[in-house]
Scaffold this motif. Sequence first.
Motif, PDB file in Angstrom:
ATOM      1  N   SER A 111      64.929  11.031  -8.465  1.00  0.00           N
ATOM      2  CA  SER A 111      66.060  11.820  -7.975  1.00  0.00           C
ATOM      3  C   SER A 111      65.767  13.309  -8.176  1.00  0.00           C
ATOM      4  N   LEU A 112      66.476  14.131  -7.414  1.00  0.00           N
ATOM      5  CA  LEU A 112      66.291  15.580  -7.521  1.00  0.00           C
ATOM      6  C   LEU A 112      66.644  16.059  -8.923  1.00  0.00           C
ATOM      7  N   HIS A 113      67.705  15.506  -9.488  1.00  0.00           N
ATOM      8  CA  HIS A 113      68.118  15.889 -10.843  1.00  0.00           C
ATOM      9  C   HIS A 113      67.020  15.552 -11.859  1.00  0.00           C
ATOM     10  N   ASN A 114      66.410  14.389 -11.709  1.00  0.00           N
ATOM     11  CA  ASN A 114      65.345  13.965 -12.618  1.00  0.00           C
ATOM     12  C   ASN A 114      64.136  14.899 -12.516  1.00  0.00           C
ATOM     13  N   GLY A 130      52.434  14.094  -9.241  1.00  0.00           N
ATOM     14  CA  GLY A 130      52.441  14.252  -7.802  1.00  0.00           C
ATOM     15  C   GLY A 130      53.485  15.204  -7.267  1.00  0.00           C
ATOM     16  N   TRP A 131      54.285  15.815  -8.133  1.00  0.00           N
ATOM     17  CA  TRP A 131      55.361  16.690  -7.652  1.00  0.00           C
ATOM     18  C   TRP A 131      54.794  17.885  -6.903  1.00  0.00           C
ATOM     19  N   TRP A 132      53.764  18.511  -7.445  1.00  0.00           N
ATOM     20  CA  TRP A 132      53.214  19.701  -6.794  1.00  0.00           C
ATOM     21  C   TRP A 132      52.596  19.345  -5.442  1.00  0.00           C
ATOM     22  N   GLN A 133      51.968  18.187  -5.330  1.00  0.00           N
ATOM     23  CA  GLN A 133      51.353  17.784  -4.071  1.00  0.00           C
ATOM     24  C   GLN A 133      52.387  17.290  -3.072  1.00  0.00           C
ATOM     25  N   GLY A 134      53.582  16.959  -3.539  1.00  0.00           N
ATOM     26  CA  GLY A 134      54.654  16.537  -2.638  1.00  0.00           C
ATOM     27  C   GLY A 134      54.757  15.039  -2.432  1.00  0.00           C
ATOM     28  N   HIS A 135      54.016  14.268  -3.185  1.00  0.00           N
ATOM     29  CA  HIS A 135      54.166  12.824  -3.040  1.00  0.00           C
ATOM     30  C   HIS A 135      54.804  12.251  -4.291  1.00  0.00           C
ATOM     31  N   GLY A 136      55.422  11.123  -4.155  1.00  0.00           N
ATOM     32  CA  GLY A 136      56.117  10.490  -5.265  1.00  0.00           C
ATOM     33  C   GLY A 136      57.542  10.971  -5.439  1.00  0.00           C
ATOM     34  N   ASN A 137      57.990  11.923  -4.626  1.00  0.00           N
ATOM     35  CA  ASN A 137      59.334  12.461  -4.791  1.00  0.00           C
ATOM     36  C   ASN A 137      60.415  11.471  -4.377  1.00  0.00           C
TER      37      ASN A 137
END
Length: 192
Positions: free
Chosen positions: A108-111, A97-104
């Motif tokens: 964490s940003l580092h992860n 889901g990172w590319w779609q913008g959900h689940g972020n």
Amino acid sequence: MTVARHATRTAAFAAAYLLTFWAGGFLFLSALPVAALWLLAQTPSGRRRFDVIALATTAAVAATLNGAGPLLSLVLAATGTLPALLFAVLTERWAPGWWQGHGNRFRSLHNRLSRLAAAAALTAATSGLLQAVLIQDTFRYATLLTTFRDAAAILLLTLAARTMRRSPASPGRPASPRTPGSRGGGHLTVVR
């Protein structure tokens, strides 16, 4: 995503790939970052097979236009398509889901960045290994330099595209409306 929009995006990615492949001879660029972004950006459409075929065809055409024979064109198509497919699959598996913008909000940003960097590094290493095995004239140092360059380029291009894609001030994309009770204003409604 409609079929017409998917075809338009595929044509745009094919043009960007051909331009990058052509400019790579002059500017020491690689078309692998464009290929990786192509397959990652087209993942939500559900037409991955079509995108892989279109990317392999575009890579073979680019190699043929630069004077490669039929067999070398197929080899270059494989060394451009397989690592890009690996990047799209790893990114969707390691950061769903990172590319779609959900689940972020659950990571964490580092992860997120470390998983994306690992996917980019494995993609570039796979491309370097395929080139070293399939193309006999490559030097070890050139392969190592290309691997580091491609890993950095894949990571930076993907992050830049995702940032531009999610920017609320993008042309043609309205800013997301604030819902009541959300941060940054609004009001809280009490329901009894």
